[in-house]
Design a protein around this motif. Sequence first.
Motif, PDB file in Angstrom:
ATOM      1  N   GLY A 136      38.197  34.377  42.562  1.00  0.00           N
ATOM      2  CA  GLY A 136      37.538  35.619  42.209  1.00  0.00           C
ATOM      3  C   GLY A 136      37.367  35.734  40.701  1.00  0.00           C
ATOM      4  O   GLY A 136      38.081  35.101  39.938  1.00  0.00           O
ATOM      5  N   GLU A 137      36.395  36.522  40.315  1.00  0.00           N
ATOM      6  CA  GLU A 137      36.141  36.699  38.890  1.00  0.00           C
ATOM      7  C   GLU A 137      37.278  37.468  38.221  1.00  0.00           C
ATOM      8  O   GLU A 137      37.898  38.316  38.836  1.00  0.00           O
ATOM      9  CB  GLU A 137      34.872  37.526  38.699  1.00  0.00           C
ATOM     10  CG  GLU A 137      33.615  36.728  38.594  1.00  0.00           C
ATOM     11  CD  GLU A 137      32.418  37.659  38.528  1.00  0.00           C
ATOM     12  OE1 GLU A 137      32.312  38.376  37.525  1.00  0.00           O
ATOM     13  OE2 GLU A 137      31.637  37.675  39.479  1.00  0.00           O
ATOM     14  N   LYS A 253      44.796  40.583  40.071  1.00  0.00           N
ATOM     15  CA  LYS A 253      44.310  41.951  40.184  1.00  0.00           C
ATOM     16  C   LYS A 253      42.811  42.053  39.866  1.00  0.00           C
ATOM     17  O   LYS A 253      42.280  43.137  39.711  1.00  0.00           O
ATOM     18  CB  LYS A 253      45.087  42.885  39.242  1.00  0.00           C
ATOM     19  CG  LYS A 253      46.579  42.966  39.544  1.00  0.00           C
ATOM     20  CD  LYS A 253      46.852  43.643  40.868  1.00  0.00           C
ATOM     21  CE  LYS A 253      48.336  43.829  41.113  1.00  0.00           C
ATOM     22  NZ  LYS A 253      48.594  44.222  42.505  1.00  0.00           N
ATOM     23  N   GLY A 254      42.158  40.906  39.782  1.00  0.00           N
ATOM     24  CA  GLY A 254      40.719  40.914  39.543  1.00  0.00           C
ATOM     25  C   GLY A 254      39.951  40.947  40.856  1.00  0.00           C
ATOM     26  O   GLY A 254      40.452  41.412  41.869  1.00  0.00           O
ATOM     27  N   GLN A 255      38.733  40.421  40.828  1.00  0.00           N
ATOM     28  CA  GLN A 255      37.919  40.424  42.037  1.00  0.00           C
ATOM     29  C   GLN A 255      38.538  39.470  43.068  1.00  0.00           C
ATOM     30  O   GLN A 255      39.091  38.440  42.713  1.00  0.00           O
ATOM     31  CB  GLN A 255      36.496  39.947  41.736  1.00  0.00           C
ATOM     32  CG  GLN A 255      35.732  40.856  40.790  1.00  0.00           C
ATOM     33  CD  GLN A 255      35.264  42.142  41.442  1.00  0.00           C
ATOM     34  OE1 GLN A 255      35.755  42.551  42.494  1.00  0.00           O
ATOM     35  NE2 GLN A 255      34.338  42.817  40.808  1.00  0.00           N
ATOM     36  N   PRO A 256      38.429  39.839  44.358  1.00  0.00           N
ATOM     37  CA  PRO A 256      38.974  38.943  45.383  1.00  0.00           C
ATOM     38  C   PRO A 256      38.210  37.621  45.402  1.00  0.00           C
ATOM     39  O   PRO A 256      37.051  37.555  45.007  1.00  0.00           O
ATOM     40  CB  PRO A 256      38.769  39.723  46.686  1.00  0.00           C
ATOM     41  CG  PRO A 256      37.759  40.759  46.391  1.00  0.00           C
ATOM     42  CD  PRO A 256      37.817  41.043  44.923  1.00  0.00           C
ATOM     43  N   GLY A 257      38.870  36.571  45.835  1.00  0.00           N
ATOM     44  CA  GLY A 257      38.244  35.263  45.909  1.00  0.00           C
ATOM     45  C   GLY A 257      37.283  35.175  47.081  1.00  0.00           C
ATOM     46  O   GLY A 257      37.291  36.013  47.966  1.00  0.00           O
ATOM     47  N   VAL A 258      36.457  34.159  47.062  1.00  0.00           N
ATOM     48  CA  VAL A 258      35.505  33.948  48.147  1.00  0.00           C
ATOM     49  C   VAL A 258      35.957  32.712  48.920  1.00  0.00           C
ATOM     50  O   VAL A 258      36.430  31.749  48.326  1.00  0.00           O
ATOM     51  CB  VAL A 258      34.077  33.751  47.570  1.00  0.00           C
ATOM     52  CG1 VAL A 258      33.095  33.394  48.679  1.00  0.00           C
ATOM     53  CG2 VAL A 258      33.637  34.986  46.824  1.00  0.00           C
ATOM     54  N   GLY A 259      35.840  32.775  50.219  1.00  0.00           N
ATOM     55  CA  GLY A 259      36.200  31.630  51.058  1.00  0.00           C
ATOM     56  C   GLY A 259      37.663  31.257  50.937  1.00  0.00           C
ATOM     57  O   GLY A 259      38.027  30.101  51.015  1.00  0.00           O
ATOM     58  N   GLY A 260      38.497  32.259  50.731  1.00  0.00           N
ATOM     59  CA  GLY A 260      39.928  32.003  50.667  1.00  0.00           C
ATOM     60  C   GLY A 260      40.424  31.658  49.276  1.00  0.00           C
ATOM     61  O   GLY A 260      41.584  31.332  49.090  1.00  0.00           O
ATOM     62  N   LEU A 266      43.149  40.373  36.092  1.00  0.00           N
ATOM     63  CA  LEU A 266      42.678  41.529  35.353  1.00  0.00           C
ATOM     64  C   LEU A 266      43.202  41.411  33.928  1.00  0.00           C
ATOM     65  O   LEU A 266      44.401  41.239  33.714  1.00  0.00           O
ATOM     66  CB  LEU A 266      43.192  42.828  36.004  1.00  0.00           C
ATOM     67  CG  LEU A 266      42.948  44.114  35.223  1.00  0.00           C
ATOM     68  CD1 LEU A 266      41.453  44.384  35.074  1.00  0.00           C
ATOM     69  CD2 LEU A 266      43.619  45.292  35.917  1.00  0.00           C
ATOM     70  N   LEU A 267      42.275  41.447  32.983  1.00  0.00           N
ATOM     71  CA  LEU A 267      42.666  41.371  31.581  1.00  0.00           C
ATOM     72  C   LEU A 267      42.495  42.758  30.976  1.00  0.00           C
ATOM     73  O   LEU A 267      41.404  43.316  31.000  1.00  0.00           O
ATOM     74  CB  LEU A 267      41.779  40.379  30.831  1.00  0.00           C
ATOM     75  CG  LEU A 267      41.937  38.929  31.274  1.00  0.00           C
ATOM     76  CD1 LEU A 267      40.797  38.088  30.752  1.00  0.00           C
ATOM     77  CD2 LEU A 267      43.259  38.394  30.763  1.00  0.00           C
TER      78      LEU A 267
END
Length: 386
Positions: A136-137, A253-260, A266-267
Motif C-alpha cells: 500500500g502507498e 498505518k498507510g493505505q492498505p496493500g493490494v493483492g495481499g 503513515l509518515l
Amino acid sequence: MSARDWIEKDFYKVLGVPKSSDAAAIKKAYRSLARKHHPDANSGNASSEAKFKEVSEAYDVLSDPAKRREYDEARSLYGSGGGGVRPGARNTGAPAGNFSFDINDLFGRGGGQAGGVGDLFGGLFNRGGRSAAVKGEDLESEITVSFAEAAEGVTIPLRLTVSETCATCHGNGAKPGTMPRVCPVCAGTGTTSRNLGGFGLAEPCAECHGSGQVVDQKCPTCAGAGRTSVQRTLQIRVPAGVADGQRIRLKGKGQPGVGGGLAGDLLVVVHVTPDRLFARNGDNLTLTVPITFAEAALGATVSVPILGGPPVSLKVPPGTPSGRTFRVRGKGARRKDGTLGDLLVTVEVAVPSTLSDEARMALEQFAAAVPGDPRAGLFSGVGDTA
Ligand SMILES: [Zn+2]
Ligand SMILES: [Zn+2]
C-alpha cells in the motif's frame, strides 16, 4: 492450508455439485448444507462443525469466479489429487501456511450480516493471487505541537482519510447479489497480447484494466471501485524531545496493500511552534535572562521561569560577567529514558535606554570611583600570539 491441500481437496464433491455447475447451483447447494451443519443447530457436534467448516471453505472458493478459476486451473495442472508438484509449474497463488478459526468467535457476534465466513476466507485467499502483491502507498500527514508538548512528549489525535475495502461488496466492486464475471477479452488473465511483427507484446487488458474481471452491476456504495474512503482518527504519540520537521513513521498505518501486499506506512511530519522564551539544545533548554549591572556586579538571587512548572531561584554571584551561562539541573527537556535535561540560563546585562538625573549622577560617581581602563590590554602588543 497449503497449496497442496487446496489442490487435493475436491470442493465440488464437498458441495455435492458437478464441476459444470453455475453460480446459482453452487449457492443453493451451499445454503442447504450450511443450514444442515450450522453450529447453532448442532451444538457440540464435532463432525457437523468440521463439515460446516469444509462446506464454507469450498463455497468460499467456488463462489468467487476468480478463485474458482484459479482452483480449477490448479487442479487440472496438478491432476486431481495425490500428485506431487510438477517442477516448473506456475504458482497457483493459493495461500501457504496453516489457518484455523474459532467457530464460536465467528458466530458469537449476534449472528449479524456483517463479517462471516466469506470475509474470513476471502482475506486468506486474496493473499497472493494472479496479480503480484503490491504494498500500500505511504500516507503523509502533519501535526503541529507546542514547544512545551515537544519537550515533554504528547499524544495527539490525527484525523485522516484512508481507503478501505468496501464493506458492501467486500472489494469485488459488484452489486450485492451479483458477481463479477471473467473478462471475455482476456479470459481473466488481465493482459492481452499484441503482435508486433514477430513478437508479442503483453499489455494490460483494456476491457478490465488488468483485473481479469468485469463487473456488470456496480456496487452502489463504491461505484465498482471496491474501495471506499473512510475517516480514521489515529492517536499519534509524539515522543519527548521531538525536533521541528522530524518525521514519525507509523508502520502499516498507510493505505492498505493490494493483492495481499503489506499496508503502507503513515509518515507524520511534526511541526514545533517556537517558544517565546525557551529554545532547545539537545536535551537541554536554553533561556536568556536579563539582569541589571548592579545585580551582575553585586550579586543577586533572581527568579527564573521554567517550562511547565513554577519559577526557580537562580543565584547570580557578585562579579558575574554578562553572557555567563548557569546550569539549572533537571529543568530541561525530557530524554528518551524519561529523565530531564538541564536548563541553561544565560544572563545578559540590560542597559537602560534612558536615565533619570539621579541615575545619571550615580553612574558618573561610579565611573569616577572605578579605577583603570578595561581596554588597556587591547593595545599593548597587537599581533602577539596568544
Ligand atoms: Zn463496493
Ligand atoms: Zn480483461
